[in-house]
Design an enzyme around this catalytic site. Structure first.
Site, PDB file in Angstrom:
ATOM      1  N   PRO A   1       0.880  -1.391  -0.060  1.00 57.94           N
ATOM      2  CA  PRO A   1       0.079   0.132   0.084  1.00 57.94           C
ATOM      3  C   PRO A   1       0.882   1.058   0.165  1.00 57.94           C
ATOM      4  O   PRO A   1       1.764   1.372   0.660  1.00 57.94           O
ATOM      5  CB  PRO A   1      -1.014   0.088   1.391  1.00 57.94           C
ATOM      6  N   HIS A   2       0.456   2.229  -0.702  1.00 55.91           N
ATOM      7  CA  HIS A   2       1.273   3.540  -0.840  1.00 55.91           C
ATOM      8  C   HIS A   2       0.381   4.713  -1.142  1.00 55.91           C
ATOM      9  O   HIS A   2      -0.631   4.469  -1.736  1.00 55.91           O
ATOM     10  CB  HIS A   2       2.452   3.436  -1.965  1.00 55.91           C
TER      11      HIS A   2
END
Length: 153
Positions: free
Chosen positions: A65-66
């Protein structure tokens, strides 16, 4: 770029009971707040917004996730290990137990992509992931992650 330059030892954590992707993002938000001073709710919102474009589960139990965040000077990351894997909507439909989150300044271009590529390459190493899963101690996890890149470089 080395993993040690984007990941602090205090940004590594093991969770025993996370029941959903949203709950995981809340834990990551709290971790990013304590390690880097990011606002926890802003972090969660940014992760959820990015995730709405498509799941960041890359397969083999790994998620990346970013998000881009206001107020950052450079790319920072958190590493979370889950004792009980959760459904993440990953490309291979495997539940996720390793999540390496990256947060980049809103105006970051290449730096964000380089960090994402580095983390992706590092966590594609099956033997490293096996070692990470076998060592649920945050200090050991940090050492394995930061040394693995040094060896691979």
């Amino acid at each position: 770029m080395a993993l040690a330059s984007i990941l602090k030892p205090e940004a590594v954590k093991v969770f025993s009971a996370v029941s959903s992707k949203k709950r995981l993002f809340q834990e990551i938000g709290d971790l990013a707040q304590s390690a880097y001073g990011l606002d926890a709710q802003t972090t969660v919102d940014a992760l959820l917004e990015r995730e709405s474009l498509g799941p960041t589960g890359v397969g083999h139990g790994v998620a990346l996730p970013h998000a881009r965040m206001p107020g950052l000077d450079g790319v920072v990351g958190t590493f979370v290990m889950l004792e009980k894997p959760i459904d993440f909507g990953s490309v291979d439909r495997q539940p996720v137990d390793i999540a390496f989150s990256l947060f980049a300044p809103e105006e970051a271009g290449v730096e964000h992509l380089k960090a994402l590529a580095l983390v992706s390459r590092t966590l594609r190493n099956a033997s490293l992931c096996a070692k990470l899963r076998a060592n649920p101690d945050p200090a050991t996890l940090y050492t394995l992650l930061t040394e693995s890149h040094t060896l691979a470089a």
